[in-house]
Structures are given as C-alpha cells and as structure tokens.
Design a protein around this motif. Structure first.
Motif, PDB file in Angstrom:
ATOM      1  N   HIS A   1       0.848  -1.206   0.000  1.00 50.30           N
ATOM      2  CA  HIS A   1       0.000   0.000   0.000  1.00 50.30           C
ATOM      3  C   HIS A   1       0.876   1.247   0.000  1.00 50.30           C
ATOM      4  CE1 HIS A   1      -3.530  -2.485   0.845  1.00 50.30           C
ATOM      5  NE2 HIS A   1      -2.775  -3.124   1.707  1.00 50.30           N
ATOM      6  N   ALA A   2       1.349   1.585  -1.176  1.00 47.69           N
ATOM      7  CA  ALA A   2       2.269   2.722  -1.294  1.00 47.69           C
ATOM      8  C   ALA A   2       1.605   4.037  -0.885  1.00 47.69           C
ATOM      9  CB  ALA A   2       2.787   2.808  -2.724  1.00 47.69           C
ATOM     10  N   ASP A   3       0.275   4.067  -0.850  1.00 53.14           N
ATOM     11  CA  ASP A   3      -0.428   5.314  -0.503  1.00 53.14           C
ATOM     12  C   ASP A   3      -0.438   5.582   1.004  1.00 53.14           C
ATOM     13  OD1 ASP A   3      -2.027   2.958  -0.450  1.00 53.14           O
ATOM     14  OD2 ASP A   3      -3.800   4.202  -0.131  1.00 53.14           O
ATOM     15  N   LEU A   4      -0.125   4.582   1.821  1.00 54.57           N
ATOM     16  CA  LEU A   4      -0.113   4.809   3.274  1.00 54.57           C
ATOM     17  C   LEU A   4       1.182   5.522   3.654  1.00 54.57           C
ATOM     18  CD1 LEU A   4      -1.303   1.376   4.720  1.00 54.57           C
ATOM     19  CD2 LEU A   4      -2.622   3.494   4.632  1.00 54.57           C
ATOM     20  N   THR A   5       1.082   6.494   4.551  1.00 54.69           N
ATOM     21  CA  THR A   5       2.301   7.165   4.999  1.00 54.69           C
ATOM     22  C   THR A   5       2.983   6.301   6.061  1.00 54.69           C
ATOM     23  OG1 THR A   5       1.281   8.323   6.847  1.00 54.69           O
ATOM     24  CG2 THR A   5       1.172   9.418   4.684  1.00 54.69           C
ATOM     25  N   ALA A   6       4.282   6.568   6.252  1.00 53.05           N
ATOM     26  CA  ALA A   6       5.037   5.820   7.264  1.00 53.05           C
ATOM     27  C   ALA A   6       4.431   6.042   8.648  1.00 53.05           C
ATOM     28  CB  ALA A   6       6.497   6.252   7.241  1.00 53.05           C
ATOM     29  N   ASP A   7       3.949   7.260   8.908  1.00 53.86           N
ATOM     30  CA  ASP A   7       3.328   7.552  10.218  1.00 53.86           C
ATOM     31  C   ASP A   7       2.065   6.724  10.413  1.00 53.86           C
ATOM     32  OD1 ASP A   7       5.143   9.514  11.234  1.00 53.86           O
ATOM     33  OD2 ASP A   7       4.349  10.917   9.758  1.00 53.86           O
ATOM     34  N   GLU A   8       1.264   6.605   9.351  1.00 50.22           N
ATOM     35  CA  GLU A   8       0.041   5.795   9.453  1.00 50.22           C
ATOM     36  C   GLU A   8       0.400   4.328   9.707  1.00 50.22           C
ATOM     37  OE1 GLU A   8      -3.158   8.015   6.496  1.00 50.22           O
ATOM     38  OE2 GLU A   8      -1.498   6.939   5.586  1.00 50.22           O
ATOM     39  N   ILE A   9       1.422   3.849   9.006  1.00 52.91           N
ATOM     40  CA  ILE A   9       1.783   2.439   9.133  1.00 52.91           C
ATOM     41  C   ILE A   9       2.279   2.115  10.536  1.00 52.91           C
ATOM     42  CG2 ILE A   9       3.466   0.705   8.363  1.00 52.91           C
ATOM     43  CD1 ILE A   9       3.101   1.809   5.537  1.00 52.91           C
ATOM     44  N   ILE A  10       3.160   2.950  11.065  1.00 49.67           N
ATOM     45  CA  ILE A  10       3.699   2.596  12.389  1.00 49.67           C
ATOM     46  C   ILE A  10       2.625   2.695  13.473  1.00 49.67           C
ATOM     47  CG2 ILE A  10       4.675   4.844  13.114  1.00 49.67           C
ATOM     48  CD1 ILE A  10       7.172   2.834  13.900  1.00 49.67           C
ATOM     49  N   ALA A  11       1.660   3.613  13.296  1.00 54.73           N
ATOM     50  CA  ALA A  11       0.572   3.729  14.292  1.00 54.73           C
ATOM     51  C   ALA A  11      -0.278   2.456  14.308  1.00 54.73           C
ATOM     52  CB  ALA A  11      -0.291   4.953  13.980  1.00 54.73           C
ATOM     53  N   LEU A  12      -0.467   1.834  13.141  1.00 50.33           N
ATOM     54  CA  LEU A  12      -1.264   0.597  13.076  1.00 50.33           C
ATOM     55  C   LEU A  12      -0.647  -0.495  13.945  1.00 50.33           C
ATOM     56  CD1 LEU A  12      -1.978   0.360   9.226  1.00 50.33           C
ATOM     57  CD2 LEU A  12      -3.705   0.723  11.004  1.00 50.33           C
ATOM     58  N   GLY A  13       0.677  -0.510  14.016  1.00 49.35           N
ATOM     59  CA  GLY A  13       1.361  -1.578  14.741  1.00 49.35           C
ATOM     60  C   GLY A  13       1.785  -1.200  16.151  1.00 49.35           C
ATOM     61  N   THR A  14       1.407   0.003  16.607  1.00 52.47           N
ATOM     62  CA  THR A  14       1.819   0.423  17.956  1.00 52.47           C
ATOM     63  C   THR A  14       0.632   1.036  18.714  1.00 52.47           C
ATOM     64  OG1 THR A  14       2.620   2.545  17.035  1.00 52.47           O
ATOM     65  CG2 THR A  14       4.263   0.809  17.338  1.00 52.47           C
ATOM     66  N   LEU A  15       0.427   2.355  18.525  1.00 45.50           N
ATOM     67  CA  LEU A  15      -0.572   3.068  19.332  1.00 45.50           C
ATOM     68  C   LEU A  15      -1.996   2.549  19.106  1.00 45.50           C
ATOM     69  CD1 LEU A  15      -1.097   5.242  21.402  1.00 45.50           C
ATOM     70  CD2 LEU A  15      -1.112   6.949  19.576  1.00 45.50           C
ATOM     71  N   ARG A  16      -2.332   2.258  17.860  1.00 41.32           N
ATOM     72  CA  ARG A  16      -3.689   1.749  17.595  1.00 41.32           C
ATOM     73  C   ARG A  16      -3.894   0.365  18.241  1.00 41.32           C
ATOM     74  NH1 ARG A  16      -7.099   4.091  14.185  1.00 41.32           N
ATOM     75  NH2 ARG A  16      -6.390   5.871  12.971  1.00 41.32           N
ATOM     76  N   GLY A  17      -2.842  -0.437  18.242  1.00 40.00           N
ATOM     77  CA  GLY A  17      -2.935  -1.747  18.891  1.00 40.00           C
ATOM     78  C   GLY A  17      -3.154  -1.597  20.390  1.00 40.00           C
ATOM     79  N   ALA A  18      -2.392  -0.669  20.998  1.00 40.80           N
ATOM     80  CA  ALA A  18      -2.533  -0.438  22.445  1.00 40.80           C
ATOM     81  C   ALA A  18      -3.938   0.061  22.763  1.00 40.80           C
ATOM     82  CB  ALA A  18      -1.474   0.568  22.914  1.00 40.80           C
ATOM     83  N   ARG A  19      -4.451   0.914  21.905  1.00 38.87           N
ATOM     84  CA  ARG A  19      -5.812   1.430  22.097  1.00 38.87           C
ATOM     85  C   ARG A  19      -6.818   0.277  21.999  1.00 38.87           C
ATOM     86  NH1 ARG A  19      -6.227   5.832  17.884  1.00 38.87           N
ATOM     87  NH2 ARG A  19      -4.728   6.971  19.148  1.00 38.87           N
ATOM     88  N   GLY A  20      -6.634  -0.576  21.006  1.00 45.28           N
ATOM     89  CA  GLY A  20      -7.554  -1.696  20.803  1.00 45.28           C
ATOM     90  C   GLY A  20      -7.578  -2.647  21.996  1.00 45.28           C
ATOM     91  N   LEU A  21      -6.425  -2.813  22.634  1.00 45.10           N
ATOM     92  CA  LEU A  21      -6.340  -3.740  23.763  1.00 45.10           C
ATOM     93  C   LEU A  21      -6.601  -3.032  25.095  1.00 45.10           C
ATOM     94  CD1 LEU A  21      -3.218  -5.870  22.675  1.00 45.10           C
ATOM     95  CD2 LEU A  21      -5.630  -6.486  22.472  1.00 45.10           C
ATOM     96  N   GLY A  22      -6.888  -1.736  25.039  1.00 45.58           N
ATOM     97  CA  GLY A  22      -7.213  -0.998  26.268  1.00 45.58           C
ATOM     98  C   GLY A  22      -5.981  -0.608  27.069  1.00 45.58           C
ATOM     99  N   PHE A  23      -4.829  -0.493  26.412  1.00 50.46           N
ATOM    100  CA  PHE A  23      -3.587  -0.150  27.111  1.00 50.46           C
ATOM    101  C   PHE A  23      -2.993   1.176  26.624  1.00 50.46           C
ATOM    102  CE2 PHE A  23      -3.742  -4.584  28.235  1.00 50.46           C
ATOM    103  CZ  PHE A  23      -2.984  -4.717  29.388  1.00 50.46           C
ATOM    104  N   ALA A  24      -3.813   2.011  26.013  1.00 52.56           N
ATOM    105  CA  ALA A  24      -3.254   3.238  25.424  1.00 52.56           C
ATOM    106  C   ALA A  24      -2.724   4.207  26.487  1.00 52.56           C
ATOM    107  CB  ALA A  24      -4.292   3.924  24.548  1.00 52.56           C
ATOM    108  N   ASP A  25      -3.220   4.087  27.727  1.00 48.66           N
ATOM    109  CA  ASP A  25      -2.687   4.950  28.787  1.00 48.66           C
ATOM    110  C   ASP A  25      -1.365   4.423  29.335  1.00 48.66           C
ATOM    111  OD1 ASP A  25      -4.991   6.370  28.581  1.00 48.66           O
ATOM    112  OD2 ASP A  25      -5.971   5.427  30.314  1.00 48.66           O
ATOM    113  N   VAL A  26      -1.065   3.177  29.016  1.00 47.43           N
ATOM    114  CA  VAL A  26       0.084   2.500  29.619  1.00 47.43           C
ATOM    115  C   VAL A  26       1.278   2.458  28.660  1.00 47.43           C
ATOM    116  CG1 VAL A  26       0.846   0.312  30.651  1.00 47.43           C
ATOM    117  CG2 VAL A  26      -1.526   1.060  30.936  1.00 47.43           C
TER     118      VAL A  26
END
Ligand SMILES: [Zn+2]
Length: 413
Positions: A333-358
């Motif tokens: 997906h060349a249209d995704l920015t690097a910032d979008e990609i890394i968020a999918l594998g870090t902050l968004r994951g933490a949010r999904g699992l309820g650990f975004a504050d941690v």
C-alpha cells in the motif's frame, strides 16, 4: 538512563532526528532531541530508530507448536480441517503448551513485540507462562460450544476467565471463537459475562466469504464441515443475517471488543462496527495467505474504526513479527504514509487492547516499552521510514525499561 539514536519515532508526534529517550523507574521520563536531553547515554544506537514496542493485536501463541506444518490457502475449511486433525492427533498437554507459548513469547520479543492480544484454548497452562513473561496485553480464553457440545458453554466460559495470578501486565479476556463454533445464545452469554466482569472480548468475525451463508441460512461449507465433525445434534438456529449484524445483536460490537479479521464486510457492517466502537485486528500476511478479497481497512479507518494489526498464529503465518506485517503493508500500500503504518502496529494496537494509557507511544509517563530498529544504510539518504525497506530485526528491545535483547554494533555501555 538515556538512550539515543539517529531517529526517535514517538508515534503520538512527528519523528525526532538525533533523538533521545530518558527512562526512569521503568517509565518514559522524557523524549526529545539529544541536544536538549544532556547526559551520557547508556546506549547510543547510531543509525537506528527508537520506536514504541510493537503490538500484536491478534495471535494464538499456543499454536506455535504447529509452526510451518499446515499450509494456508484459498480453501479455509481445508486448513481448518488440517488444524483440527493435528490438534486431535497431538492433544495439548501442559508441557506442550508451555513449550509452544514460551517459544511464541521469545519470537515475539525478539521481533520487537511487547504487547499481545493472545487467544488460548488452554488458559490454565498458557497463563502460567505468559504471566511470568515481560509481555503485557490480554490473554483471551477461547470459548466454543455448538450442537452436541453446547452444554459445555458455561464450563468453557468459567475456564476462559481463570487467572493464574493477578497480573497488571496481562489482563484476562473472553474469546467467543467464531459464529460457526458458537451459537447465537453462546455469543450472547459471552457478551453478558464480559459485561459483568468488565472483561475484554475478541471474536473471529467475517473471516471468510462462506461465513455469511452459515449465519444467515445455516447452509454452505461451514454447515457441511460441522455435520462432518459430528457435532450436529439438532439444527443450529439460523439468524437470518450476516455475521457482523449477528455480533451486533448479541452485544459483541461494543468498545471492549476486538474483531479479528472482518475480511468480508458491507458498508452497513462498517457503520455497525463504527457505531459500536469495536476495534478491528487486520492480519495482513495471513489475509494474503488465504487469498481473501482486499481488506477494507482504509474505509474502516475513514469511518473512525480503530484498526490495528495482528499476525494470527504460526499455523498461518511465518513469523510473529508486527514489523514484518508493517513492512508487508508498506510494500502493498504505497499510498499509506510511514506515520500511518507505524501507528497501526503500535498506538492503535494499544488502544484496541485498552492499554493506550500504559504504552503504545513514546509519551512521558508511559511504560518504557521500546524497539530499536536499524536504518537501511544502503540508502544514502535513509529517512526513519527506511526501517520498512530492510529485513533486519530489532537490535534491542526494552520492556518496562528493561533490556530484553541486545545484539549488533553501536552499543556504548
Ligand atoms: Zn485467529
């Protein structure tokens, strides 16, 4: 303790060139440019990126014992049949589960994963190992009960919630497996129990194109498969709707739910998931291995759904590395920015699992869960996003400020 590298990528704000991270008492005390954060660094990683530890929002570490032994392909039910055959031939024992989970934990940490959403068929054995590991996240106990196995429902629900020992790092969740292994009443029972215990939920939903025919009419390949298994004592009630609508009706689309896959969804389904506030764990390489139709994750993101990334198990994927998934996404997906990609594998994951504050981003006050990835220095003008071009694993991983693994050059002790 200060650590430095050519780039620091906090994820909740733009990348910092010549950055540093200060760690105090297991937490991030400061993030900024190395000039503003003076002091002799405990480690200067040089041509590398310090980023948050990765979050694997959907995996099954206990299936690590079947790594590379079943080939995923376009026939999902054939794969499921192979998996069930191997599970039956080699029944889980404490020793086997401990070994598989231990191997899965090591492979996760080595690849920079510091948080997981893990599903287990044998919670009592998996959690003995998980709760002793540095990983944080959720251990979801899997619940299946269908046809003549339906009387096991509450036994399985109770087992799913059994805790090895109270751990702040590893929360306990319930995984109603899928609409084809759990009847609507069972899905509802899981949602009600999760509500009562304030437990997170994870369900495999809309994974294959055949699932809709099963939930709607109780026909098609899943019905045939279940009849063949001999679990079919009486007709499973048809719901007359697709899997996502069924999940909505049974209370499974709330904010405490992570939907694994959601590969076959309509516009109305996307709206349902967004309205319920459930998260979606997209498993890019597993998705490709089963040759599914393109995933609608970008439309989901546009609808406000928290999409995160999972590997699924080693029975359908060659590694448990979220970095490998992100590299795959970058390539596809060349249209995704690097910032979008890394968020999918870090902050968004933490949010999904309820650990975004941690954890999930390099933010002052959060736990110091970090991965250090070498830059692709074959490229003279390597920006931080060159970590997606190379195939190199992390050179260091920290969980709660503790170095898990340290290899390679550039360490300044
Ligand atoms: Zn799965």
């Amino acid at each position: 303790m200060i650590i430095k590298a050519r780039y620091v990528v906090p994820v909740d704000r733009p990348a910092i060139e010549n950055g540093a991270v200060v760690i105090e008492r297991r937490r991030i005390a400061a993030v900024g440019s190395a000039r503003e954060l003076p002091g002799r660094p405990a480690a200067d990683f040089g041509d590398a990126v310090i980023c948050p530890g990765f979050v694997n929002a959907h995996t099954h570490l206990d299936l690590s014992m079947f790594a590379g032994r079943i080939a995923p392909g376009p026939d999902f039910i054939a794969w499921l049949r192979d998996l069930m055959a191997i599970i039956t031939a080699e029944p889980a024992t404490p020793k086997r589960v401990h070994e598989a989970v231990r191997a899965g934990i090591a492979r996760s940490l080595e690849s920079g994963v510091t948080m997981i959403g893990d599903i287990t068929r044998t919670p009592q054995w998996t959690r003995e190992v998980l709760s002793a590991s540095p990983l944080r996240g959720i251990s979801f106990g899997e619940v299946t009960a269908i046809g003549n196995r339906r009387q096991l429902l509450f036994e399985r629900l109770d087992a799913a919630l059994v805790e090895d020992r109270r751990s702040e790092q590893m929360k306990i969740g319930i995984s109603p497996h899928a609409p084809y292994t759990l009847e609507p009443a069972g899905m509802l029972a899981c949602a009600e129990r999760a509500d009562k215990c304030n437990a997170p939920l994870c369900i495999h939903l809309a994974e294959t194109v055949d699932e809709e025919r099963f939930t709607r009419e109780c026909e098609g390949p899943f019905a045939d498969y279940l009849r063949g298994l001999g679990v079919w004592d009486e007709l499973i009630p048809t719901s007359g709707c697709g899997p996502v609508e069924l999940a909505e009706r049974t209370g499974l689309l709330g904010k405490r739910t992570i939907i694994a896959h959601a590969n076959y969804v309509t516009d109305a389904d996307i709206n349902r998931i967004a309205a319920g506030n459930a998260g979606v764990a997209y498993c890019p390489r597993t998705h490709q291995a089963f040759e599914h139709a393109s995933h609608r994750f970008r439309e989901m993101l546009a609808a406000g759904i928290n999409v995160c990334v999972g590997t699924d198990s080693l029975a359908s994927n060659p590694s448990l590395s979220i970095l490998d998934e992100l590299r795959f996404l970058r390539h596809e997906h060349a249209d995704l920015t690097a910032d979008e990609i890394i968020a999918l594998g870090t902050l968004r994951g933490a949010r999904g699992l309820g650990f975004a504050d941690v954890a999930g981003s390099l933010t002052t006050g959060k736990m110091a869960d970090l991965a250090v990835i070498p830059l692709d220095t074959s490229n003279a003008v390597a920006g931080w996003d060159s970590i997606f071009e190379s195939r190199q694993p992390p050179i260091a991983v920290y969980v709660s400020g503790e170095l898990y693994r340290k290899t390679g050059e550039g360490l300044d002790e």
